[in-house]
Design a protein around this motif. Structure first.
Motif, PDB file in Angstrom:
ATOM      1  N   MET A   1       0.792  -1.187  -0.107  1.00  0.00           N
ATOM      2  CA  MET A   1       0.077  -0.033   0.080  1.00  0.00           C
ATOM      3  C   MET A   1       0.940   1.117   0.133  1.00  0.00           C
ATOM      4  O   MET A   1       1.980   1.352   0.924  1.00  0.00           O
ATOM      5  CB  MET A   1      -0.741   0.085   1.294  1.00  0.00           C
ATOM      6  N   PRO A   2       0.631   2.111  -0.918  1.00  0.00           N
ATOM      7  CA  PRO A   2       1.340   3.623  -0.840  1.00  0.00           C
ATOM      8  C   PRO A   2       1.350   4.260   0.597  1.00  0.00           C
ATOM      9  O   PRO A   2       0.251   3.995   1.222  1.00  0.00           O
ATOM     10  CB  PRO A   2       0.585   4.353  -1.915  1.00  0.00           C
ATOM     11  N   ASP A 121     -13.640  -1.815  -7.294  1.00  0.00           N
ATOM     12  CA  ASP A 121     -12.820  -0.557  -8.063  1.00  0.00           C
ATOM     13  C   ASP A 121     -13.910   0.566  -8.173  1.00  0.00           C
ATOM     14  O   ASP A 121     -14.060   1.230  -9.266  1.00  0.00           O
ATOM     15  CB  ASP A 121     -12.350  -1.209  -9.526  1.00  0.00           C
TER      16      ASP A 121
ATOM     17  N   ARG B  16      -6.981  -2.286  -6.402  1.00  0.00           N
ATOM     18  CA  ARG B  16      -5.909  -1.214  -6.390  1.00  0.00           C
ATOM     19  C   ARG B  16      -5.062  -1.211  -5.127  1.00  0.00           C
ATOM     20  O   ARG B  16      -5.573  -1.407  -4.116  1.00  0.00           O
ATOM     21  CB  ARG B  16      -6.655   0.138  -6.245  1.00  0.00           C
ATOM     22  N   VAL B  17      -3.930  -0.970  -5.221  1.00  0.00           N
ATOM     23  CA  VAL B  17      -2.974  -1.135  -3.886  1.00  0.00           C
ATOM     24  C   VAL B  17      -3.458   0.101  -3.047  1.00  0.00           C
ATOM     25  O   VAL B  17      -3.162  -0.130  -1.812  1.00  0.00           O
ATOM     26  CB  VAL B  17      -1.549  -1.322  -4.208  1.00  0.00           C
ATOM     27  N   ASP B  18      -3.938   1.010  -3.439  1.00  0.00           N
ATOM     28  CA  ASP B  18      -4.096   2.132  -2.861  1.00  0.00           C
ATOM     29  C   ASP B  18      -5.665   2.178  -2.302  1.00  0.00           C
ATOM     30  O   ASP B  18      -6.130   3.332  -1.708  1.00  0.00           O
ATOM     31  CB  ASP B  18      -3.749   3.669  -3.385  1.00  0.00           C
ATOM     32  N   TYR B 467      -0.165   3.441  -9.513  1.00  0.00           N
ATOM     33  CA  TYR B 467       0.303   2.566  -8.298  1.00  0.00           C
ATOM     34  C   TYR B 467       0.317   0.970  -8.374  1.00  0.00           C
ATOM     35  O   TYR B 467       1.179   0.444  -8.401  1.00  0.00           O
ATOM     36  CB  TYR B 467      -0.284   2.994  -6.943  1.00  0.00           C
ATOM     37  N   ASP B 488       6.222   3.495  -5.669  1.00  0.00           N
ATOM     38  CA  ASP B 488       5.936   4.893  -5.052  1.00  0.00           C
ATOM     39  C   ASP B 488       5.999   5.859  -6.300  1.00  0.00           C
ATOM     40  O   ASP B 488       7.109   5.609  -7.188  1.00  0.00           O
ATOM     41  CB  ASP B 488       7.086   5.124  -3.864  1.00  0.00           C
ATOM     42  N   LEU B 489       5.420   7.050  -6.027  1.00  0.00           N
ATOM     43  CA  LEU B 489       5.434   7.824  -7.250  1.00  0.00           C
ATOM     44  C   LEU B 489       4.908   9.233  -6.488  1.00  0.00           C
ATOM     45  O   LEU B 489       4.905   9.410  -5.370  1.00  0.00           O
ATOM     46  CB  LEU B 489       4.318   7.513  -8.063  1.00  0.00           C
TER      47      LEU B 489
END
Lengths: 179, 735
Positions: A1-2, A121, B16-18, B467, B488-489
């Protein structure tokens, strides 16, 4: 996770951004119960419920998308009912129980609606998502998510410019089915 | 090349990872950031569209409660112009003179302790204007017309001869209005100086562009500037450029010596961050009775600001979409007193495709030929201007599989012939050939002793799924589980990335990430090249495979070892490698680099008594090259389609013809598609990896939008017999 990162601090809950307005600005004392925590605030009387949450309590989940009550990104619950927090003055909500996206589920857990949004999503940029989820949870609680048509109609106050509408409906249907 | 054995990381539907950050409200967008001592800014705008500021009285504002600074062109320091970028010249640096070029132009910025105080003080600024008559209409004979603005006008064959040989000629004038990007996130800037160093949170699609521009404008080194945009509330092109409000916020922060936050208002979003410009298009298409195209002419006329640029080659699509021997395309721009246009999802293509694909529908109708058959008959196997085969093109499959899924064969071609109760039913379709765009990009990959990887690049994820798909791609390229990869971005301190725009980021970034991962594997092989204890001793990159956190000799899974074992034995904490990608050169590979292709099939319902128009179904068949994540790619297409429905039916920025003021600059007045307007949709991906780059992707951010407006208009014609050549299609046109 960011991860959120960097040297910056988020607006802190002590209200680091309110630097004590000049005396001629009318101030109001407001007590808000937000996500089961009581807060005593002294605010410029013009402060909206949305800005009180974001700028003075550090709860930045509710988003400002128009500041005119037209997009739904700021949707929170007051005593269990949906309100667009940008059109509400904080002082009007004295003593009310406010629930924001941060208070929907205990820390580290996801509300079934949040999990359904992730699974389907039901967002892209994510900016409208807290408002969409708060509306969706309210819709179900109010018994207004009974049909596809109802979901489409009653979710139309929450704009999603990325266009995730079909997935938002799928997430709500799925969360409903889970009970 | 290293063989990839575990391709499961890429493809179907990883969430989504986020997602956990976004559904809990923990994802921090630029306006969610604050600093101790933060103060707030509000803008003052011109209420005339042309002229000069004769006088500006800021005294009441300056003495209003909480006010810390009021900056105007009279008090602002001289600032430098921004640099030339991939998108052309920077927007004009604000507050450098007294001239007014459009209604809504920023003319003062007020800084106060609270946002309420700043907004109130901004309302106290009094301005005395010397007014000029604004130029506001593309047909105004006094306006400057720029011919062939990008050198992309085209002329092949002999169009006069082509029309002379035609049995049927169709065409006419098509118009599209100004549309406003309107990402839901109010574009915001938080700027904090510390001596000569600067941290900026900005709603940008391109952090490095913000850094380079601020460095140039304020004459400070780029190395002292950090631009952060880990989450951005959409963009659709509005965040591509460094608009004047960003510069003003940074200037204000320097002036007051405190961090400053500016959050644009929704009305300001209509005047400050670009828009899709209106267009007036003349198109003619000639064909033989058998349906072979003999000639196309397409002329586009668009508006642009007085002193700024916008890339909008509206007619170009007609030069590159079909096999036709005689084609002439021309574009002109008219300079007006309007806020500067800028890219909006599917720039130029969104407008041009509406005219081209509507005209082809007219042609099919005139010929009595099925619209899909007409397009297949004029299919181009080679790029019409380059004469080279495409690096990939599965548009034929888009047409055929899309038609099959939609049930196109049930269409009775006679207009008005299909009904469902009181509703007239219409089927319409359109094709899309989206242009290729790719620019250089860099990335860095690191593998740690615990077997996890960090991969990063200064790109942005504006909802596109970057991401997630780069996490998947990195996992695939390194042979790791996706849970072991952190991508990361959104930070200009990371390796250079271009803008999230032009449907070009996935290929640019994906190939940079792929290169970084391959270089990283090479680093590992280099470490063990003389290591007698390593089963990989002396192995070359093309002799190994990666999977399960290990490198092994291809075909011999036993002859290998894990990243962790190599790092541990050699006393290393981590290894890192950089990678870069450059755009494929068309001639080099003997092929024309292809963008995405698509076919859109739409069913509409029209109430003939009330003029109501509803989109009932949409099937999109898309050739997007290799699809890294079907879930997020599908969302891109669905989202683009929703934008296309907005373009077709709702969106029109209305400028008052007398004053140049935008008259509907709110979400209450500027209509966008809402939940109830949007049906469930089907998206199918066809084709396979593109040959032009190792990763094989083609961008899908814009191909979803383009073609929807024409497909809706064509469906309306099928339902009603009315040919609508002006967007948006509104009730009054259907009564």
């Amino acid at each position: 996770m960011p991860r959120n990162r960097g040297a910056m601090t988020q607006v802190d809950a002590a209200g680091a951004t309110s630097t004590g307005a000049a005396p001629e600005v009318p101030q109001v004392e407001v007590t808000l119960t937000v996500n089961d925590t009581e807060h005593h605030l002294r605010l410029d009387s013009r402060v909206t419920l949305l800005d009180a949450l974001r700028d003075h309590l550090g709860l930045t989940g509710a988003k400002k998308g128009c500041d005119q009550g037209a997009c739904g990104a700021c949707t929170v619950m007051a005593d269990g009912k949906r309100v667009v927090a940008c059109l509400a003055l904080a002082a009007q909500y004295e003593g009310r129980r406010i629930t924001t996206i941060e208070g929907l589920a205990p820390n580290g857990e996801l509300h079934p609606m949040q999990a359904a949004f992730a699974r389907h999503d039901a967002f892209q940029c994510g900016y409208c998502t807290p408002g969409q989820i708060m509306s969706a949870v309210s819709l179900v609680a109010e018994g207004r998510a009974g049909s596809e048509e109802d979901i489409r109609e009653f979710m139309s106050g929450n704009l999603c410019r990325c266009g995730a509408y079909p997935n938002i409906r799928a997430a709500i249907r799925d969360a409903l089915a889970e009970g | 090349m290293t063989t990839l054995e575990a391709a499961r990381a890429v493809g179907p539907g990883l969430d989504r990872v986020d997602a956990p950050m976004k559904v809990t409200g923990k994802a921090h967008y630029p306006n969610d950031f604050g600093y101790p001592g933060l103060v707030h800014a509000a803008l003052v705008h011109s209420t005339v569209a042309a002229g000069r500021i004769r006088g500006i009285d800021t005294s009441a504002a300056e003495t209003a409660p909480g006010v810390q600074a009021v900056i105007t062109h009279l008090t602002a320091p001289r600032l430098e112009p921004g640099p030339m970028t991939l998108l052309g010249a920077s927007p004009p640096t604000p507050f450098q003179d007294d001239r007014i070029l459009h209604h809504g132009q920023h003319i003062a910025i007020v800084v106060a302790s609270s946002p309420e105080q700043a907004r109130h003080a901004a309302s106290l600024v009094r301005v005395d204007y010397e007014r000029s008559e604004p130029l506001l209409d593309v047909h105004d004979p006094r306006a400057t017309v720029v011919e062939n603005p990008w050198g992309l006008d085209s002329d092949r064959g002999d169009v006069d001869a082509g029309f002379a040989a035609a049995d049927v000629v169709v065409g006419g004038t098509f118009t599209t209005p100004d549309n406003t990007n309107n990402p839901l996130g109010l574009m915001s800037t938080v700027a904090s100086w510390n001596g000569d160093s600067l941290t900026v949170h900005d709603s940008t699609q391109w952090p490095h562009n913000v850094r380079a521009t601020l460095a140039a404008v304020f004459k400070v080194p780029e190395s002292g500037i950090r631009v952060l945009a880990p989450y951005v509330g959409g963009g659709f092109g509005a965040g591509l450029r460094v608009w004047p409000h960003v510069i003003l916020t940074v200037l204000a922060a320097r002036q007051v010596g405190k961090p400053v936050k500016l959050v644009l208002t929704r009305p300001e979003m209509f005047t400050s961050v670009g828009h899709r410009p209106d267009s007036v298009q003349q198109i003619r298409i000639g064909a033989t009775r058998a349906g072979d195209l003999t000639a196309i002419t397409h002329e586009g006329l668009s508006s642009v600001a007085m002193e700024d640029d916008d890339y909008e080659p509206v007619s170009l699509c007609s030069a590159v979409s079909y096999a036709c021997p005689n084609v002439r395309t021309q574009d002109r721009q008219v300079r007006l007193n309007i806020p500067c246009p800028g890219s909006m999802r599917g720039p130029a293509e969104g407008q041009g495709n509406f005219a081209l694909e509507s005209a082809l529908d007219e042609l099919a109708h005139e010929l009595g030929m099925d619209p899909v058959e007409l397009r297949l008959r004029n299919y181009c196997e080679e790029h019409p201007l380059l004469g080279l085969p495409w690096s990939s093109k599965a548009l034929r499959d888009c047409y055929l599989q899309g038609a099959e899924r939609f049930g196109w064969s049930r269409r009775d071609p006679r207009p008005g012939s299909m009904r469902d109760g009181r509703w007239l039913v219409g089927y319409g379709m359109a094709g899309v050939s989206y242009p290729h765009y790719q620019v250089p990009c860099q990335a860095r990959a690191s593998l740690h002793r615990d077997g996890s990887a960090d991969v990063r690049s200064a790109a942005t994820d504006i909802g596109t799924g970057t991401y997630t798909i780069m996490t998947q791609l990195s996992a695939e390229q390194l042979g790791l589980d996706v849970s072991r990869v952190h991508f990361d971005l959104g930070d200009s301190d990371m390796p250079y990335a271009p803008q999230a725009g032009g449907s070009g980021l996935t290929s640019a970034l994906g190939n940079a990430v792929g290169a970084a991962c391959r270089n990283l594997i090479r680093e590992f092989l280099d470490v063990v090249k003389d290591d007698a204890d390593s089963p990989l001793r002396g192995a070359a990159p093309d002799e190994v495979s990666v999977s399960g956190g290990r490198i092994h000799r291809t075909g011999a899974p036993d002859q290998g070892e894990s990243y962790t074992d190599i790092l541990t034995r050699h006393g290393l904490e981590e290894l890192s490698a950089d990678g870069r990608s450059t755009p494929p050169q068309p001639d080099g590979g003997g092929m024309a680099t292809a963008g995405a292709f698509g076919a859109k099939f739409v069913e509409v319902r029209v109430d003939p008594d009330l003029g109501l128009l509803r989109v009932a179904r949409v099937v999109s068949a898309i050739d997007g090259g290799r699809i890294l994540n079907e879930k997020t790619a599908t969302s891109q297409i669905v989202g683009g389609t929703v934008g296309g429905i907005g373009q077709a039916m709702f969106e029109e920025t209305a400028t008052d013809p007398g004053t140049g003021r935008i008259a509907n600059a709110t979400f209450g007045d500027y209509l966008v598609a809402v939940n109830a307007d949007v049906p469930d949709m089907e998206v199918i991906f066809v084709g396979g990896p593109d040959r032009a780059t190792p990763i094989g992707t083609k961008g899908v951010g814009e191909v979803g939008l383009v073609g929807v407006a024409a497909a809706v208009a064509n469906a309306v014609h099928h339902a009603t017999g009315r040919r609508i050549r002006s967007l948006p299609i509104t009730i009054d046109q259907l009564l």
